[in-house]
Design a protein around this motif. Structure first.
Motif, PDB file in Angstrom:
ATOM      1  N   VAL A 137      23.222  10.028 -20.050  1.00 28.92           N
ATOM      2  CA  VAL A 137      21.947  10.714 -20.281  1.00 28.92           C
ATOM      3  C   VAL A 137      21.819  11.749 -19.167  1.00 28.92           C
ATOM      4  CG1 VAL A 137      19.448  10.472 -20.469  1.00 28.92           C
ATOM      5  CG2 VAL A 137      20.944   8.625 -21.269  1.00 28.92           C
ATOM      6  N   THR A 138      21.874  13.011 -19.531  1.00 28.03           N
ATOM      7  CA  THR A 138      22.017  14.076 -18.539  1.00 28.03           C
ATOM      8  C   THR A 138      20.700  14.719 -18.106  1.00 28.03           C
ATOM      9  OG1 THR A 138      22.429  15.664 -20.323  1.00 28.03           O
ATOM     10  CG2 THR A 138      24.350  14.627 -19.293  1.00 28.03           C
ATOM     11  N   ASP A 139      19.563  14.213 -18.591  1.00 30.78           N
ATOM     12  CA  ASP A 139      18.281  14.756 -18.140  1.00 30.78           C
ATOM     13  C   ASP A 139      17.466  13.647 -17.491  1.00 30.78           C
ATOM     14  OD1 ASP A 139      18.172  13.541 -20.644  1.00 30.78           O
ATOM     15  OD2 ASP A 139      16.338  14.573 -21.216  1.00 30.78           O
ATOM     16  N   TRP A 140      16.493  14.069 -16.665  1.00 25.67           N
ATOM     17  CA  TRP A 140      15.628  13.121 -15.962  1.00 25.67           C
ATOM     18  C   TRP A 140      14.350  13.845 -15.573  1.00 25.67           C
ATOM     19  CZ3 TRP A 140      13.102  12.741 -11.320  1.00 25.67           C
ATOM     20  CH2 TRP A 140      12.641  11.475 -10.960  1.00 25.67           C
ATOM     21  N   PRO A 141      13.165  13.228 -15.690  1.00 31.04           N
ATOM     22  CA  PRO A 141      12.911  11.817 -16.016  1.00 31.04           C
ATOM     23  C   PRO A 141      12.938  11.476 -17.493  1.00 31.04           C
ATOM     24  CG  PRO A 141      10.846  12.940 -15.580  1.00 31.04           C
ATOM     25  CD  PRO A 141      11.936  13.950 -15.318  1.00 31.04           C
ATOM     26  N   THR A 142      13.083  12.495 -18.336  1.00 29.91           N
ATOM     27  CA  THR A 142      13.193  12.196 -19.757  1.00 29.91           C
ATOM     28  C   THR A 142      14.609  11.732 -20.084  1.00 29.91           C
ATOM     29  OG1 THR A 142      13.732  14.508 -20.193  1.00 29.91           O
ATOM     30  CG2 THR A 142      11.416  13.869 -20.382  1.00 29.91           C
ATOM     31  N   SER A 143      14.777  11.205 -21.276  1.00 34.81           N
ATOM     32  CA  SER A 143      16.094  10.778 -21.760  1.00 34.81           C
ATOM     33  C   SER A 143      16.333  11.450 -23.105  1.00 34.81           C
ATOM     34  CB  SER A 143      16.143   9.250 -21.916  1.00 34.81           C
ATOM     35  OG  SER A 143      15.911   8.605 -20.678  1.00 34.81           O
ATOM     36  N   HIS A 144      17.275  12.408 -23.099  1.00 35.48           N
ATOM     37  CA  HIS A 144      17.523  13.228 -24.285  1.00 35.48           C
ATOM     38  C   HIS A 144      16.243  13.933 -24.745  1.00 35.48           C
ATOM     39  CE1 HIS A 144      21.477  11.617 -24.297  1.00 35.48           C
ATOM     40  NE2 HIS A 144      21.159  10.432 -24.780  1.00 35.48           N
ATOM     41  N   GLY A 145      15.476  14.395 -23.764  1.00 36.06           N
ATOM     42  CA  GLY A 145      14.308  15.209 -24.063  1.00 36.06           C
ATOM     43  C   GLY A 145      13.012  14.453 -24.279  1.00 36.06           C
ATOM     44  N   VAL A 146      13.049  13.146 -24.350  1.00 37.65           N
ATOM     45  CA  VAL A 146      11.832  12.348 -24.578  1.00 37.65           C
ATOM     46  C   VAL A 146      11.792  11.204 -23.574  1.00 37.65           C
ATOM     47  CG1 VAL A 146      11.675  12.929 -27.021  1.00 37.65           C
ATOM     48  CG2 VAL A 146      12.993  10.934 -26.321  1.00 37.65           C
ATOM     49  N   MET A 147      10.596  10.663 -23.362  1.00 38.41           N
ATOM     50  CA  MET A 147      10.471   9.557 -22.424  1.00 38.41           C
ATOM     51  C   MET A 147      11.088   8.280 -22.976  1.00 38.41           C
ATOM     52  SD  MET A 147       9.229  10.882 -19.753  1.00 38.41           S
ATOM     53  CE  MET A 147       9.056   9.359 -18.834  1.00 38.41           C
ATOM     54  N   VAL A 148      10.880   8.043 -24.270  1.00 41.11           N
ATOM     55  CA  VAL A 148      11.427   6.836 -24.899  1.00 41.11           C
ATOM     56  C   VAL A 148      12.178   7.257 -26.158  1.00 41.11           C
ATOM     57  CG1 VAL A 148      10.944   4.549 -25.842  1.00 41.11           C
ATOM     58  CG2 VAL A 148       9.471   5.486 -24.032  1.00 41.11           C
ATOM     59  N   PRO A 149      13.492   7.425 -26.084  1.00 43.47           N
ATOM     60  CA  PRO A 149      14.264   7.834 -27.258  1.00 43.47           C
ATOM     61  C   PRO A 149      14.352   6.697 -28.270  1.00 43.47           C
ATOM     62  CG  PRO A 149      15.722   7.300 -25.447  1.00 43.47           C
ATOM     63  CD  PRO A 149      14.331   7.244 -24.893  1.00 43.47           C
ATOM     64  N   PRO A 150      14.556   7.023 -29.546  1.00 47.17           N
ATOM     65  CA  PRO A 150      14.732   5.971 -30.565  1.00 47.17           C
ATOM     66  C   PRO A 150      15.903   5.068 -30.199  1.00 47.17           C
ATOM     67  CG  PRO A 150      14.460   8.129 -31.585  1.00 47.17           C
ATOM     68  CD  PRO A 150      14.633   8.372 -30.116  1.00 47.17           C
ATOM     69  N   PHE A 151      15.716   3.782 -30.396  1.00 46.03           N
ATOM     70  CA  PHE A 151      16.760   2.837 -30.038  1.00 46.03           C
ATOM     71  C   PHE A 151      18.056   3.116 -30.792  1.00 46.03           C
ATOM     72  CE2 PHE A 151      19.000  -1.245 -30.248  1.00 46.03           C
ATOM     73  CZ  PHE A 151      19.024  -1.589 -28.905  1.00 46.03           C
ATOM     74  N   SER A 152      17.927   3.598 -32.024  1.00 45.95           N
ATOM     75  CA  SER A 152      19.119   3.854 -32.841  1.00 45.95           C
ATOM     76  C   SER A 152      19.966   4.989 -32.280  1.00 45.95           C
ATOM     77  CB  SER A 152      18.709   4.196 -34.282  1.00 45.95           C
ATOM     78  OG  SER A 152      17.845   5.326 -34.293  1.00 45.95           O
ATOM     79  N   SER A 153      19.353   5.830 -31.423  1.00 45.88           N
ATOM     80  CA  SER A 153      20.101   6.962 -30.861  1.00 45.88           C
ATOM     81  C   SER A 153      20.848   6.583 -29.586  1.00 45.88           C
ATOM     82  CB  SER A 153      19.144   8.114 -30.555  1.00 45.88           C
ATOM     83  OG  SER A 153      18.272   7.774 -29.491  1.00 45.88           O
ATOM     84  N   LEU A 154      20.611   5.381 -29.098  1.00 40.26           N
ATOM     85  CA  LEU A 154      21.245   4.949 -27.853  1.00 40.26           C
ATOM     86  C   LEU A 154      22.549   4.245 -28.175  1.00 40.26           C
ATOM     87  CD1 LEU A 154      18.092   3.587 -26.012  1.00 40.26           C
ATOM     88  CD2 LEU A 154      19.210   5.792 -25.686  1.00 40.26           C
ATOM     89  N   GLN A 155      23.625   4.947 -28.041  1.00 43.76           N
ATOM     90  CA  GLN A 155      24.944   4.401 -28.334  1.00 43.76           C
ATOM     91  C   GLN A 155      25.820   4.463 -27.083  1.00 43.76           C
ATOM     92  OE1 GLN A 155      25.561   3.021 -31.280  1.00 43.76           O
ATOM     93  NE2 GLN A 155      23.568   3.646 -32.110  1.00 43.76           N
ATOM     94  N   GLY A 156      26.699   3.491 -26.942  1.00 44.14           N
ATOM     95  CA  GLY A 156      27.663   3.508 -25.845  1.00 44.14           C
ATOM     96  C   GLY A 156      26.988   3.545 -24.492  1.00 44.14           C
ATOM     97  N   GLY A 157      27.383   4.525 -23.674  1.00 36.37           N
ATOM     98  CA  GLY A 157      26.858   4.634 -22.329  1.00 36.37           C
ATOM     99  C   GLY A 157      25.374   4.938 -22.280  1.00 36.37           C
ATOM    100  N   ASP A 158      24.844   5.571 -23.335  1.00 40.67           N
ATOM    101  CA  ASP A 158      23.412   5.868 -23.369  1.00 40.67           C
ATOM    102  C   ASP A 158      22.580   4.600 -23.219  1.00 40.67           C
ATOM    103  OD1 ASP A 158      24.423   8.320 -23.948  1.00 40.67           O
ATOM    104  OD2 ASP A 158      23.215   8.670 -25.735  1.00 40.67           O
ATOM    105  N   LEU A 159      23.008   3.538 -23.887  1.00 38.22           N
ATOM    106  CA  LEU A 159      22.260   2.287 -23.853  1.00 38.22           C
ATOM    107  C   LEU A 159      22.218   1.712 -22.442  1.00 38.22           C
ATOM    108  CD1 LEU A 159      20.783   0.038 -25.345  1.00 38.22           C
ATOM    109  CD2 LEU A 159      23.001  -1.015 -25.838  1.00 38.22           C
ATOM    110  N   PHE A 160      23.339   1.745 -21.748  1.00 42.63           N
ATOM    111  CA  PHE A 160      23.382   1.206 -20.387  1.00 42.63           C
ATOM    112  C   PHE A 160      22.536   2.051 -19.438  1.00 42.63           C
ATOM    113  CE2 PHE A 160      27.361  -0.422 -22.226  1.00 42.63           C
ATOM    114  CZ  PHE A 160      27.223  -1.769 -21.927  1.00 42.63           C
TER     115      PHE A 160
END
Length: 307
Positions: A39-62
């Protein structure tokens, strides 16, 4: 002086300590799974504070899980500071609660800079090592709010030199330096040999501390248990270090981090944090049980009330 023991405050502070251990696990997983910049942005994650769980794959989830645990620690520590300010009569302990909150804020900013600066400037190492200081502050609060700490304890005479307080602080300092070396290797800023050499120095320091505790305070139940646990935790950590390095070498050609390497590295990292925290606990035990200068002074009985 009347010191109030509040069972609820103590239990909550212990819960915050346990949450911090979970945060260490989440952080170690990020590093071990090479997920630090998933996840290359902060404090957001992929542009939002709480991304959809389905979009968190692989390293994103960790990576996002690590941020969730870190955010949770921020809220829990803030609540702890407020509770201490309302319930606690000791001004210095109130201030320690505020310091813990400030430490979590600094740690969060460091974590954000790790992402923004793309892991450069030793920021991951600083972030990992400062986490240990925050852990030490939270653990100290749990100790200071315990019934054991506020109750009257028999004072022990220290006839050795250097004092057991000095030895305990040296022990904690050496272990913390080893934490820095371990973080440097784990984040690929230094080679393995300084960390291996540091392990031998820690071994010598742990033996010195344990021998001093045994010879000077063999009749103390608390310090005897501390000595045994210090040996046990360090021995476990020493063996885990060999296992983690072996797993790293044996899976070096794998296209991705292998489960055996990830598991051993995470456990090694977390037990290292626990070892440092336990060294702080030994310092606190020595300061509570052994008067300054080794002199047993007559003190007025301390009244403990349960709040």
């Amino acid at each position: 002086m009347t010191t109030t023991y509040n069972r609820g405050v103590h239990k909550y502070s212990v819960f915050v300590v346990c949450w911090t251990v979970l945060l260490f696990i989440a952080g170690a997983l990020v590093t071990s799974k090479d997920a630090a910049l998933s996840v290359t942005d902060w404090p957001t994650s992929h542009g939002v504070m709480v991304p959809p769980f389905s979009s968190l794959q692989g390293g994103d989830l960790f990576e996002f899980s690590h941020r969730v645990f870190a955010g949770g620690l921020g809220v829990l520590t803030l609540v702890l500071a407020v509770v201490l300010w309302v319930k606690e009569k000791r001004p210095w302990l109130r201030r320690l609660g505020v310091i813990a909150v400030l430490g979590v804020i600094v740690q969060a900013i460091l974590g954000g800079q790790v992402v923004i600066r793309l892991l450069h400037y030793w920021l991951p190492v600083i972030h990992a090592c400062f986490a240990q200081i925050v852990f030490g502050a939270v653990l100290s609060i749990a100790v200071f709010t315990s019934k054991w700490w506020v109750s009257e304890r028999p004072q022990l005479e220290d006839t050795g030199s250097p004092s057991i307080r000095t030895i305990a602080m040296l022990n904690a300092g050496v272990i913390y330096l080893q934490v820095i070396l371990g973080a440097g290797f784990r984040h690929k800023d230094i080679p393995i040999w300084p960390h291996m050499g540091g392990a031998l120095v820690v071994l010598g320091m742990v033996i010195w501390t344990a021998v001093a505790l045994r010879k000077r305070f063999g009749a103390s139940r608390e310090l005897s248990k501390a000595r045994v646990l210090l040996h046990a935790i360090f021995g476990t950590q020493f063996l885990l270090g060999f296992g983690a390095y072996w797993s790293r070498l044996s899976t070096a050609d794998a296209p991705q981090p292998m489960p055996v390497m990830v598991t051993l590295t995470v456990i090694h990292t977390v037990v290292g944090a626990i070892l440092f925290a336990f060294s702080i606990l030994i310092v606190l035990l020595c300061y509570r049980l052994v008067p300054r200068g080794g002199e047993v002074t007559a003190t007025s009985a301390r009244q403990v009330s349960v709040g």
